[in-house]
Design an enzyme around this catalytic site. Structure first.
Site, PDB file in Angstrom:
ATOM      1  N   LYS A 177       0.630  -1.411   0.111  1.00 14.68           N
ATOM      2  CA  LYS A 177       0.055   0.323  -0.050  1.00 14.68           C
ATOM      3  C   LYS A 177       0.467   1.262  -0.475  1.00 14.68           C
ATOM      4  O   LYS A 177       1.713   1.437   0.707  1.00 14.68           O
ATOM      5  CB  LYS A 177      -0.669   0.070   1.197  1.00 14.68           C
ATOM      6  CG  LYS A 177      -2.174   0.859   1.317  1.00 14.68           C
ATOM      7  CD  LYS A 177      -2.593   1.081   2.535  1.00 14.68           C
ATOM      8  CE  LYS A 177      -4.257   1.180   2.377  1.00 14.68           C
ATOM      9  NZ  LYS A 177      -5.162   1.305   3.710  1.00 14.68           N
ATOM     10  N   SER A 196     -35.566   2.395  30.192  1.00 11.40           N
ATOM     11  CA  SER A 196     -35.889   3.307  31.215  1.00 11.40           C
ATOM     12  C   SER A 196     -37.543   3.601  30.494  1.00 11.40           C
ATOM     13  O   SER A 196     -38.373   4.449  30.807  1.00 11.40           O
ATOM     14  CB  SER A 196     -35.228   4.422  30.594  1.00 11.40           C
ATOM     15  OG  SER A 196     -35.094   5.436  30.128  1.00 11.40           O
TER      16      SER A 196
END
Length: 683
Positions: free
Chosen positions: A96, A341
């Site tokens: 790369k 909740s």
């Protein structure tokens, strides 16, 4: 041997079955992209070569050109490489050139970029490779593969995103096929950019572009969103799924090399091509296409396709849902636990788990995916030879999803309790409804006795246990606790350290409150879940203080800012990389028609102060699905200090400017006639 070994072989088998003469895979596919500091270990390189040799010797890997990714050490320097091979011969190791080294990526920590463009030298193969190939050495560097009928080059992930991508030079030098092997993570609104870059590269210079990407959770905060594709002369002719539970997905297409040659007849291109420095070509006696007389004239190239982009709501649904499934099956846990909740954040988390169950159900019942069924049987603790099949997504949830409403008599309203209970019933979770007053008062009494100080609140997470002793190494019975704090609350620091930050994983930790609301509205319509509308209508509240006739706690009132404002602060701070002064000047243009310069200054100062004093909470932030560029996660993405000393420099600077504005600094602009009428309507 790396677990991806079998998947790589399966993809090669599928490619050959489809008649392919070339197969490419994603970046670092042998090891996986997310090994992080394991790349620094010598064992990783050794096992990568062992895996590669086992792959290349298989019969299915013969008579097909292979492009496989893995790390390679050359002269004691580690490189992120592509291995190009054919019939047990290694033709080229292509390192790369440009490494990803910002945001979520730290490639420079593990690898070095290759020396320069078009530079090639000899690489002496390890002995295990020499025994298979009979080669002593091969070429390593930035070169092209020359077949009998065409020329092929490679890019790797980040190189596509650079201003001058290598594929442009390769194309000018006569390369007709460019492959790109990527480890590109999902982020909301990102796929569009990726496709535009590929299309632009081939639209300008012509050519065939093959893009492969990792797909799934690689063991950390990222989800790699696949979307493998084939593009010819700027047109997408084949593409794969962005979100999937499949282990292997192969995308193939029939393309016409002559179409590339015709596309490149522009004189302006020819004038640049003759000046392009030449690449070294590695010759191979094979052809990617068939002879003209062997081609069935009825076979035509793939036609251009209209790419179907997911909406933001679909991305929020599918990305975290696939991430959760990968995390659950790979961790071999018994399921999830979520404190529910009655608010929209925990609601969104629960709905994402529900959508995960829908995906699993579809893959098992409709797509007949044996791998997903095998994983589900393990999680549900059923025998591997069981004939059981789920009858609904809710039945799947019943065996792996556990929720609880942890309330207090004084603080919790009947509305939130009912919403949590109704949602749990609708999605099929095993739900507990309990008050934690006894625990709360026991802790506070002890604490007050010792310190003479009365703490204000305490949250107790709890889980439903299962058998943890499992000699067959199936599901061990523990539960993964899900967090449900959104990215805006983390940015503001509006949560209790070691409370909302102490979960196992958080599927919504990278998603804004605004996007979550849109997602819930979308889910309520598309999945016929009427309960969700009550979550949308309810004002955000943590319910940490007692409810009275005169007072109900409000999140936005406590924070001193709205969630919409928080999203703007986050994007200016992280995406635009603005400090307090630059943020103030930017907001003068954005909010100047509604607020005075001094009001904007006070808002920026308040946000900055809240951000700085709560920054330490990011050190314990629950690992979250990464979805937003303004994520404050300092464990990986947002590398800023967690201790900020007091400083008045920037505020003194802004205050001096405000003084020069005299009365204008406090003047709130009058709305235009149309705007005034609209505000009256809203009121």
């Amino acid at each position: 041997m790396f677990p991806r070994f079998d998947r790589i072989l399966q993809s090669i088998k599928e490619a050959k079955a489809a008649g392919s003469s070339l197969r490419i895979g994603p970046e670092l596919e042998i090891t996986g992209y997310g090994l992080l500091d394991h790349f620094l270990e010598a064992d990783t390189n050794l096992h990568a070569w062992e895996s590669l040799i086992q792959i290349l010797k298989k019969e299915v890997c013969q008579d097909i050109l292979l492009d496989i990714g893995m790390p390679v050490s050359h002269r004691n320097v580690r490189y992120n490489c592509r291995i190009i091979s054919y019939n047990k011969q290694i033709l080229l190791i292509r390192p790369k050139l440009s490494l990803a080294n910002d945001g979520n990526y730290r490639e420079m920590r593990y690898f070095s970029p290759w020396k320069r463009e078009r530079y090639v030298e000899d690489y002496y193969l390890p002995r295990i490779a020499q025994k298979l190939t009979g080669q002593k050495k091969c070429r390593i560097g930035d070169a092209l593969i020359l077949t009998i009928d065409t020329c092929m080059g490679t890019e790797t992930c980040e190189e596509l995103f650079t201003p001058r991508s290598p594929g442009l030079g390769m194309g000018l030098d006569g390369c007709e096929i460019v492959s790109n092997s990527s480890g590109s993570h999902h982020e909301l609104r990102k796929l569009n950019t990726r496709i535009q870059l590929i299309a632009q590269e081939t639209l300008k210079s012509g050519g065939i572009y093959l893009y492969a990407n990792q797909q799934g959770c690689d063991g950390d905060r990222l989800y790699y969103d696949g979307s493998a594709m084939i593009i010819c002369n700027g047109q997408v002719v084949a593409y794969g799924s962005q979100f999937s539970l499949q282990d292997v997905e192969t995308v193939t297409a029939t393309v016409d090399l002559e179409a590339v040659r015709s596309y490149r007849t522009l004189k302006s291109r020819a004038m640049q091509a003759i000046k392009q420095p030449a690449y070294e070509r590695i010759e191979i006696e094979m052809s990617l296409s068939k002879d003209a007389e062997d081609v069935d004239p009825r076979i035509s190239p793939n036609c251009p396709l209209e790419v179907r982009y997911h909406t933001i709501e679909e991305e929020i649904a599918l990305g975290p849902a696939c991430w959760l499934w990968d995390y659950l099956r790979r961790s071999k846990k018994a399921g999830f636990f979520l404190p529910l909740s009655g608010g929209i954040d925990s609601c969104a988390t629960a709905v994402i788990v529900h959508l995960m169950c829908r995906l699993v159900y579809t893959d098992i019942v409709e797509k007949k995916n044996p791998h997903v069924l095998k994983d589900l049987l393990m999680i549900h603790e059923k025998p591997a030879n069981s004939t059981w099949l789920p009858e609904s997504p809710q039945e799947i949830a019943a065996g792996l999803f556990h929720s609880a409403y942890l309330g207090m008599e004084e603080n919790s309203s009947s509305d939130t309790r009912k919403r949590a209970k109704d949602l749990a019933k609708e999605i099929g979770s095993y739900h507990l409804d309990l008050n934690i007053d006894t625990v709360y008062y026991a802790v506070t009494k002890l604490f007050t006795t010792v310190t003479a100080y009365v703490p204000k609140y305490k949250l107790l997470p709890t889980v439903r246990g299962r058998n943890t002793e499992n000699p067959e190494n199936k599901s061990p019975g523990g539960l993964l606790v899900l967090g449900s704090a959104n990215v805006d609350e983390a940015l503001r620091g509006y949560f209790t350290k070691y409370d909302c930050s102490s979960a196992g994983i958080n599927p919504i930790g990278g998603i804004s409150k605004t996007d979550l609301k849109s997602f819930i509205l979308w889910a309520s319509t598309n999945f016929e879940m009427p309960t969700l509308q009550s979550f949308i209508d309810a004002p955000p509240t943590a319910e940490l203080e007692p409810i009275t006739h005169e007072y109900t706690q409000s999140d936005e009132q406590d924070m001193g800012m709205t969630y919409d404002e928080l999203s703007i602060y986050g994007r200016l701070r992280k995406n635009a990389k603005l400090g307090p002064y630059s943020m103030w000047t930017a907001l003068l243009h954005q909010w100047g028609n509604e607020m005075s310069p001094k009001q904007i200054y006070e808002k920026v100062k308040w946000f900055t102060w809240c951000y700085q004093i709560n920054r330490h909470k990011m050190t314990t932030l629950t690992p979250s699905y990464h979805a937003e560029q303004y994520s404050p996660d300092n464990n990986r993405f947002d590398l800023r200090p967690f201790l900020y000393p007091p400083s008045t420099w920037v505020w003194n600077k802004i205050e001096r400017i405000l003084k020069t504005m005299e009365d204008e600094s406090n003047k709130v602009p009058e709305p235009a006639a149309g705007e005034a009428n609209e505000r009256k309507k809203d009121a």
